[in-house]
Motif scaffolding. Structure first.
Motif, short mmCIF file in Angstrom:
data_model
loop_
_atom_site.label_atom_id
_atom_site.label_comp_id
_atom_site.label_asym_id
_atom_site.label_seq_id
_atom_site.Cartn_x
_atom_site.Cartn_y
_atom_site.Cartn_z
N THR A 21 0.85 -1.24 -0.10
CA THR A 21 -0.03 0.07 0.04
C THR A 21 0.64 1.22 0.25
N LYS A 22 1.96 1.10 0.47
CA LYS A 22 2.90 2.29 0.60
C LYS A 22 2.62 3.55 1.14
N LEU A 23 1.73 3.43 2.29
CA LEU A 23 1.16 4.49 2.95
C LEU A 23 2.19 5.49 3.42
N VAL A 24 3.28 4.71 3.94
CA VAL A 24 4.54 5.94 4.62
C VAL A 24 5.16 6.77 3.41
N ARG A 25 4.85 6.54 2.49
CA ARG A 25 5.40 7.18 1.25
C ARG A 25 4.39 8.25 0.75
N ARG A 26 3.18 8.30 1.44
CA ARG A 26 2.27 9.30 0.98
C ARG A 26 2.10 10.58 1.86
N VAL A 27 1.80 11.61 1.41
CA VAL A 27 1.70 13.02 2.44
C VAL A 27 0.69 12.79 3.09
N VAL A 28 -0.55 12.29 2.56
CA VAL A 28 -1.56 12.43 3.23
C VAL A 28 -1.42 11.51 4.51
N PHE A 29 -0.87 10.48 4.64
CA PHE A 29 -0.47 9.78 5.86
C PHE A 29 0.31 10.53 6.88
N TRP A 30 1.20 11.23 6.60
CA TRP A 30 1.94 11.99 7.33
C TRP A 30 1.42 13.25 7.82
N ALA A 31 0.41 13.80 6.86
CA ALA A 31 -0.27 15.06 7.12
C ALA A 31 -1.36 14.71 8.22
N THR A 32 -1.92 13.61 8.36
CA THR A 32 -3.03 13.27 9.22
C THR A 32 -2.46 12.37 10.45
N TYR A 33 -1.37 11.89 10.48
CA TYR A 33 -0.93 11.02 11.62
C TYR A 33 -0.56 11.96 12.86
N PRO A 34 -0.40 13.46 12.78
CA PRO A 34 -0.24 14.31 13.84
C PRO A 34 -1.58 14.26 14.59
N ILE A 35 -2.41 13.77 14.05
CA ILE A 35 -3.85 13.83 14.84
C ILE A 35 -4.10 12.82 15.77
N ILE A 36 -3.57 11.44 15.19
CA ILE A 36 -3.48 10.32 15.83
C ILE A 36 -2.27 10.31 17.06
N PHE A 37 -1.30 11.07 16.55
CA PHE A 37 -0.28 11.15 17.69
C PHE A 37 -0.72 11.79 18.81
N GLY A 38 -1.50 12.92 18.49
CA GLY A 38 -1.87 14.02 19.60
C GLY A 38 -2.96 13.22 20.65
N PHE A 39 -3.72 12.61 20.14
CA PHE A 39 -4.83 11.69 21.03
C PHE A 39 -3.92 10.33 21.58
N GLN A 40 -3.01 9.89 21.02
CA GLN A 40 -2.28 8.85 21.89
C GLN A 40 -1.57 9.52 22.99
N LEU A 41 -0.82 10.76 22.74
CA LEU A 41 -0.10 11.29 23.82
C LEU A 41 -1.03 11.64 25.02
#
Length: 119
Positions: free
Chosen positions: A24-44
């Motif tokens: 799927t190569k999600l880690v190569r997509r900008v959209v993955f890295w653009a939305t991951y901070p949302i998940i990261f924030g809730f994880q924190l």
């Protein structure tokens, strides 16, 4: 095996799944890295609550000791592996046509009934 080793193996396994197995190569997509901070924030937030109130405690000998909002960095690595693996499998199943149009049982019939009674 230390918690650190397990977390690193989890990240490695999720990257192999994403890049080599299901491709799927999600880690190569900008959209993955653009939305991951949302998940990261809730994880924190959730990790901070659980570890800050000593609901979850870690053996100091099993982690490297670096913490972010009370949580060991290993938790953040596990969270990354969990999210990446889940999304990779979700995209793969969607590409194969498995539940391409989500439907929850009788939800569509219920929605039609609600729309009819509201008119």
């Amino acid at each position: 095996m230390s918690y650190t080793t397990a977390a690193l193996l989890g990240v490695l396994a999720s990257l192999v799944l994403d890049l080599l197995i299901v491709r799927t190569k999600l880690v190569r997509r900008v959209v993955f890295w653009a939305t991951y901070p949302i998940i990261f924030g809730f994880q924190l937030i959730s990790n901070g609550i659980l570890t800050g109130r000593n609901i979850v405690m870690y053996d100091p000998d099993a982690i490297i000791g670096w913490r972010l909002v009370h949580a060991p960095v290993e938790d953040l690595l596990f969270g990354f592996a969990l999210v990446l693996s889940t999304l990779s499998l979700w995209v793969t199943l969607g590409r194969r046509g498995i539940q391409r149009h989500p439907a929850a049982g009788e939800g569509r019939s219920l929605w039609k009934l609600i729309r009819r009674t509201g008119e």
